[in-house]
Motif scaffolding. Structure first.
Motif, short mmCIF file in Angstrom:
data_model
loop_
_atom_site.label_atom_id
_atom_site.label_comp_id
_atom_site.label_asym_id
_atom_site.label_seq_id
_atom_site.Cartn_x
_atom_site.Cartn_y
_atom_site.Cartn_z
N VAL A 144 -11.60 4.89 5.47
CA VAL A 144 -10.71 6.04 5.38
C VAL A 144 -10.06 6.07 4.01
N THR A 145 -9.52 7.23 3.68
CA THR A 145 -8.62 7.35 2.53
C THR A 145 -7.25 7.76 3.05
N VAL A 146 -6.22 7.33 2.36
CA VAL A 146 -4.85 7.60 2.78
C VAL A 146 -4.10 8.19 1.59
N ALA A 147 -3.39 9.29 1.84
CA ALA A 147 -2.65 9.97 0.77
C ALA A 147 -1.34 10.51 1.31
N PRO A 148 -0.37 10.78 0.43
CA PRO A 148 0.90 11.35 0.90
C PRO A 148 0.68 12.71 1.55
N ALA A 149 1.55 13.04 2.50
CA ALA A 149 1.48 14.33 3.17
C ALA A 149 2.88 14.73 3.62
N PRO A 150 3.16 16.03 3.62
CA PRO A 150 4.45 16.48 4.15
C PRO A 150 4.46 16.38 5.67
N ALA A 151 5.65 16.29 6.24
CA ALA A 151 5.76 16.27 7.70
C ALA A 151 5.27 17.59 8.26
N PRO A 152 4.55 17.58 9.40
CA PRO A 152 4.10 18.83 10.00
C PRO A 152 5.29 19.75 10.29
N ALA A 153 5.09 21.04 10.06
CA ALA A 153 6.17 22.01 10.25
C ALA A 153 6.67 22.00 11.68
N GLY A 154 8.00 22.03 11.82
CA GLY A 154 8.61 22.15 13.14
C GLY A 154 8.62 20.87 13.93
N ASP B 284 0.83 -1.20 0.00
CA ASP B 284 0.00 0.00 0.00
C ASP B 284 0.86 1.26 0.00
N VAL B 285 2.01 1.18 0.66
CA VAL B 285 2.93 2.32 0.65
C VAL B 285 3.35 2.63 -0.78
N ALA B 286 3.71 1.58 -1.53
CA ALA B 286 4.13 1.78 -2.92
C ALA B 286 2.96 2.21 -3.79
N ARG B 287 1.80 1.59 -3.61
CA ARG B 287 0.64 1.90 -4.44
C ARG B 287 0.18 3.34 -4.25
N LEU B 288 0.25 3.84 -3.02
CA LEU B 288 -0.23 5.19 -2.72
C LEU B 288 0.86 6.24 -2.85
N GLY B 289 2.10 5.82 -3.08
CA GLY B 289 3.19 6.77 -3.23
C GLY B 289 3.54 7.49 -1.94
N LEU B 290 3.47 6.78 -0.82
CA LEU B 290 3.73 7.40 0.48
C LEU B 290 5.23 7.52 0.73
N ASP B 291 5.57 8.54 1.51
CA ASP B 291 6.97 8.74 1.91
C ASP B 291 7.03 8.62 3.43
N THR B 292 7.34 9.69 4.12
CA THR B 292 7.50 9.62 5.58
C THR B 292 6.18 9.81 6.32
N HIS B 293 5.23 10.57 5.73
CA HIS B 293 3.98 10.89 6.41
C HIS B 293 2.79 10.63 5.49
N ALA B 294 1.65 10.41 6.11
CA ALA B 294 0.42 10.20 5.34
C ALA B 294 -0.71 11.01 5.98
N ARG B 295 -1.66 11.42 5.15
CA ARG B 295 -2.88 12.06 5.64
C ARG B 295 -4.01 11.02 5.58
N ILE B 296 -4.63 10.79 6.71
CA ILE B 296 -5.75 9.86 6.81
C ILE B 296 -7.02 10.69 6.95
N VAL B 297 -7.99 10.43 6.09
CA VAL B 297 -9.23 11.19 6.11
C VAL B 297 -10.40 10.22 6.27
N SER B 298 -11.30 10.54 7.22
CA SER B 298 -12.51 9.77 7.40
C SER B 298 -13.70 10.71 7.29
N ALA B 299 -14.90 10.20 7.56
CA ALA B 299 -16.09 11.03 7.49
C ALA B 299 -16.15 12.06 8.60
N THR B 300 -15.30 11.90 9.64
CA THR B 300 -15.37 12.80 10.79
C THR B 300 -14.13 13.65 11.00
N GLY B 301 -13.03 13.36 10.33
CA GLY B 301 -11.83 14.15 10.56
C GLY B 301 -10.67 13.71 9.70
#
Length: 274
Positions: free
Chosen positions: A247-257, A166-183
């Motif tokens: 949920v859906t999972v997508a690549p995301a940059p690391a949170p700042a700081g 799934d990491v390869a299929r979704l093109g994930l690096d160090t962080h991921a954004r997980i999105v559900s119906a509530t957050g």
């Protein structure tokens, strides 16, 4: 434990723990003297208490329970037979304890049988892109150990377990954004082949941002409850559904700081010598 119970009851740290043992014994024997056929039947509680053998509260309770048990044993008898006592072959008791109207084991109670149609509908529906499940951590114990410096790092981190495919299929690096119906949450990725493809896992007990706990606030993690919907409940038990959230999972940059992918430094415990 008995002393803690007495402190919680307002009797102070100097109260005698044996008082709790005597209270438990009193309740046990109070019921025992009323049981027909019991060796204590018809006695006063104090009279039954005087018959017990033991050098401590737990031993006295064990003796009372043995005497009230189906074999009429005692602690003294067990001491006389340190290698065990043969109580004979096992005897069937199912008919005695089975409480169904038919006298049969109900493998498909009506309450469960009525759910089969709903289950089939769920299985026939299109599968969500990914589903989220929780997990416990051996060195975390919910959130209780997150503020102990010597237990931070290692496996005790808030990461998203996800299969390498799934990491390869979704093109994930160090962080991921997980999105559900509530957050939605951004969390470090930890590929593990022990998890099923199509499933991701977050540990519970995290989300210490803004906490007054110094160590925990340095490694806050994310609160997995932000992705679950407490209005979605199990039809039979009424429990909120905390596993299997779409949920859906997508690549995301690391949170700042932040550098959440780095293992926190451990602070050694002080050495105590005699």
């Amino acid at each position: 434990m008995a002393r803690l119970c007495l402190i919680a009851a307002g009797q102070g740290a100097d109260a005698d723990p044996a008082a709790v043992d005597e209270t438990v014994l009193g309740e046990l024997l109070g019921a025992g003297v009323q049981i027909p056929g019991s060796p204590f039947e018809g006695m006063e509680v104090a009279e039954a208490r005087a018959l017990l053998d033991g050098d401590s509260g737990p031993e006295l309770m064990l003796d009372a329970m043995l005497r009230l048990g189906p074999y009429g044993l005692s602690l003294a008898e067990l001491r006389e037979h340190p290698h065990g006592i043969d109580l004979g072959p096992l005897e069937p008791r199912l008919k005695e304890v089975l409480g169904t109207e038919s006298g049969l084991v109900r493998l498909a109670p009506a309450e469960l049988g009525g759910e089969i149609g709903r289950l089939n509908e769920r299985l026939a529906a299109p599968a969500p892109p990914m589903v989220l499940i929780g997990r416990r951590q051996l060195r975390s114990n919910n959130s209780w150990l997150h503020n102990i410096p010597s237990l931070t790092g290692g496996s005790n981190r808030c990461t998203l377990h996800i299969h390498p495919d799934d990491v390869a299929r979704l093109g994930l690096d160090t962080h991921a954004r997980i999105v559900s119906a509530t957050g939605d949450l951004v969390v470090p990725v930890e590929p593990v082949d022990r998890i099923m493809p199509g499933v991701v896992s977050l540990p519970h007990g995290w989300g210490h941002a803004g906490s007054a706990q110094r160590t925990a606030s340095l490694h806050p993690g994310v609160n997995a409850n932000a992705l679950t919907d407490d209005s979605v409940t199990d039809a039979l038990s009424g429990n909120a559904v905390f596993n299997g959230a779409p949920v859906t999972v997508a690549p995301a940059p690391a949170p700042a700081g932040t550098d959440e992918t780095a293992a926190p430094q451990r602070v050694p415990l002080p050495v105590v010598t005699a």
